[in-house]
Design an enzyme around this catalytic site. Structure first.
Site: not given
Ligand code: AGP
Length: 598
Positions: A493, A2, A474, A73, A97-98, A593, A26, A470, A477
């Site tokens: 395996h 948030c 992506k 969020w 936030n928290g 993010k 956020r 990765e 996501e």
């Molecule tokens: C990546 O596309 C993400 N949205 C997520 O995995 C991100 O890398 C992860 O939350 C870590 O964030 P940071 O690098 O800001 O710690």
């Protein structure tokens, strides 16, 4: 997670709405504001993106000098208007936030005292508690301070109380918070990114330091009189970030990688990295989440290969719960784009409590992780807005590559000629990436075909396994296509059972020392009729009979920089698949993010 924001200024609603726009990364499940207007707190909230709130606000004319805002969020309670912040009880309105971990006990107690709750959030107990203590004739400061003694968990709070002459209160415990005194007013936000042009000087409050903001000054509560407010420059101040000619921030950030790597290849940061004594290190542990963790996986291979250092990597959310063994002369590295990820921060604090040497690799200078680690190296990616991390990943890799070279130099593990070759390879990065981006139409074709499937398997070998992971992350996501990644040798395996004509396999197969092994894995895929897609160079093409839209050709690339290059087609594949499927590229569902809750 948030984003929270507050302003005490002439027309406070404007900086709050602008700030919410900058903090939307956020969380964007819902948003809301409370404003002190004509001796009354008015609260307006809306479900979904900030634009929905703006639309609601455009239907009324609200004016006031004291305003708080929130972009959510969802953790506790669904993403609807009732659960959106601010939460109000009587004359008190709060953004949070928290996570308040003991909210159920507090709620029960408050209900016994006759309080009625509207939402299912943990946050709503805060305005109720403050209101309860105000009713006992406590001053606003006393009521807030008494309230926080009851809270367990993490919080950054912005608090409006009617009848306090436009005072705004801010306090935090564990969650990030930044305060600023500008020429035209005073402001608070979850992080410096949320603050606007009037916030060139910022202050990071300590835990449980109650701060009163009003038009003329920022005050610490009486308990903290011995502490001085120490302002630092706000590096993010008034930077306007636009998409430029691109259709999304993610697309823009993918294309920015060329220039960023050009800058990183001319700048020599060896002096900085030599602050670490790699010669006497017995072990490195790299800790991170998500994409940053995959950068750590690649870095491990470089440190081992070029500097002969024992490297362990760990997922931050697991690290401190598994009794990790920290040995003498161990360096713990914490990788985080945002520098605010709660799990990574907690892992850093754990390592510090065990007296480990700590190094942070961050994109956001002055972030909490940057401030708390012993050493901090920036990755210089610039603000990354797209939720799916792209340029921060390549910059993390680029900086890791340089640090690994410094380690190799200090430990004299490889010949000077090899070290020189590594440096020359690095210089080629921006030019090779530029070439790949020029061939993006080929990736659009591959994405068109792949986006018809519901599941995709990614394969790589060696350092490229992390790139396959990765790539799968992506794609998940932003396109919501289910994707998993494996080291290609693992296929037989278990995952091979999944293969049939409905399970496409994307193999990252540039020429390297594992090509022959990988070709056998490719045969295994083809023998099971699984649609095959390859990202590889021309030397592989002759072994596989694929159509134009099933093969994305890479130029011949020196092995040391292969991981940095190979991720570019992965990013493009995710971007174009999501575009074809009409998904929201920069704000995919359920994500934020910066993950500031555990
Ligand atoms: C990546 O596309 C993400 N949205 C997520 O995995 C991100 O890398 C992860 O939350 C870590 O964030 P940071 O690098 O800001 O710690």
């Amino acid at each position: 997670m948030c984003g929270i924001i507050g302003a005490v200024t002439e027309s406070a609603i404007e900086p709050v709405l602008e700030g919410l726009g900058r903090l939307e990364y956020r969380g964007y499940d819902s948003s809301g504001i409370s404003i002190l207007s004509n001796n009354k707190i008015q609260t307006i909230k809306a479900q979904g993106k900030l634009n929905n709130l703006k639309e609601r606000l455009s239907m009324q004319s609200l004016e006031g000098k004291c305003c708080i805002g929130h972009t959510r969020w969802a953790t506790h309670g669904r993403a609807n208007v009732t659960n959106a912040h601010p939460h109000q009880c009587g004359q008190v309105s709060v953004v949070h936030n928290g996570i308040i971990e003991n909210y159920l006990q507090l709620k029960q107690q408050l209900m016994q005292w006759g309080h009625h709750f509207d939402s299912s959030t943990d946050s709503e107990v805060v305005p109720h508690l403050i209101n309860h203590y105000l009713a006992q004739q406590m001053s606003p400061e006393e009521a807030i301070e008494k309230t926080i003694t009851q809270l367990k968990g993490s919080y950054a709070l912005g608090i409006l109380i009617n009848g306090t002459s436009n005072n705004l209160y801010a306090i935090k415990q564990g969650s990030p918070l930044v305060i600023s005194q500008g020429n035209n007013g005073a402001y608070m936000a979850s992080d410096a990114m949320g603050l606007g042009a009037d916030s060139s000087k910022i202050y990071y409050p300590k835990d449980n330091q109650l701060i009163t903001l009003n038009n003329h000054e920022i005050k610490l509560c009486s308990r903290s009189l011995n502490t001085k407010i120490h302002y630092v420059n706000n590096k993010h101040c008034s930077k306007v970030i636009s998409k430029g000619e691109h259709s999304s921030f993610m697309e823009k950030e993918i294309f920015e990688q060329v220039d960023l790597l050009k800058k990183l290849s001319v700048n020599n940061y060896y002096d900085k990295y030599s602050a670490i004594n790699f010669k006497d290190l017995n072990k490195i542990t790299i800790i991170a989440c998500g994409t940053s963790y995959y950068a750590a996986s690649v870095a491990k291979t470089w440190f081992e290969k070029y500097a002969n250092i024992l490297v362990e990597i760990d997922i931050a959310s697991e690290y401190r719960y598994r009794s990790p063994i920290i040995i003498d002369n161990e360096l713990t590295i914490f990788v985080s784009q945002s520098g605010e990820t709660a799990d990574t921060l907690a892992a850093l604090r754990y390592a510090k409590s065990k007296s480990a040497q700590t190094l942070a690799l961050v994109n956001v200078a002055n972030s909490t992780i940057a401030r708390e680690a012993k050493f901090t190296f920036e990755i210089y990616a610039g603000p990354e807005i797209g939720v799916a991390s792209t340029k921060a990943f390549t910059c993390q890799l680029a900086i890791f590559y340089k640090i690994a070279m410094e380690a190799a130099k200090q430990r004299s593990f490889i010949e000077p000629s090899e070290l020189k070759e590594l440096a020359l390879n690095f210089m080629q990065l921006p030019y090779i990436i530029e070439k790949i981006l020029q061939n993006r139409t080929d990736m659009k074709m591959m994405a068109k075909k792949l986006s018809n499937y519901s599941n995709i398997l990614f394969l790589g070998r060696g350092a490229l396994t992390a790139i396959a992971q990765e790539g799968a992350l992506k794609l998940k996501e932003i396109s919501y296509i289910h994707a998993e990644a494996y080291a290609a040798g693992e296929l037989k395996h278990g995952p091979i059972a999944l293969l049939d004509e409905k399970m496409p396999v994307v193999v990252i197969a540039p020429k390297n020392n594992l090509t022959d092994k990988l070709l056998s894995n490719i045969q295994e895929v083809q023998a099971r009729n699984a649609p095959l897609f390859i990202i590889g160079d021309s030397s592989i093409r002759e072994y596989v009979n694929l159509q134009e839209d099933e093969f994305f050709e890479l130029p011949l690339i020196p092995e040391s920089i292969l991981p940095i290059i190979s991720v570019i087609p992965m990013q493009l594949l995710a971007l174009y698949s999501a575009k074809i499927l009409g998904k929201n590229i920069d704000q995919p569902r359920n994500l934020a993010k910066s993950v500031t809750v555990e």
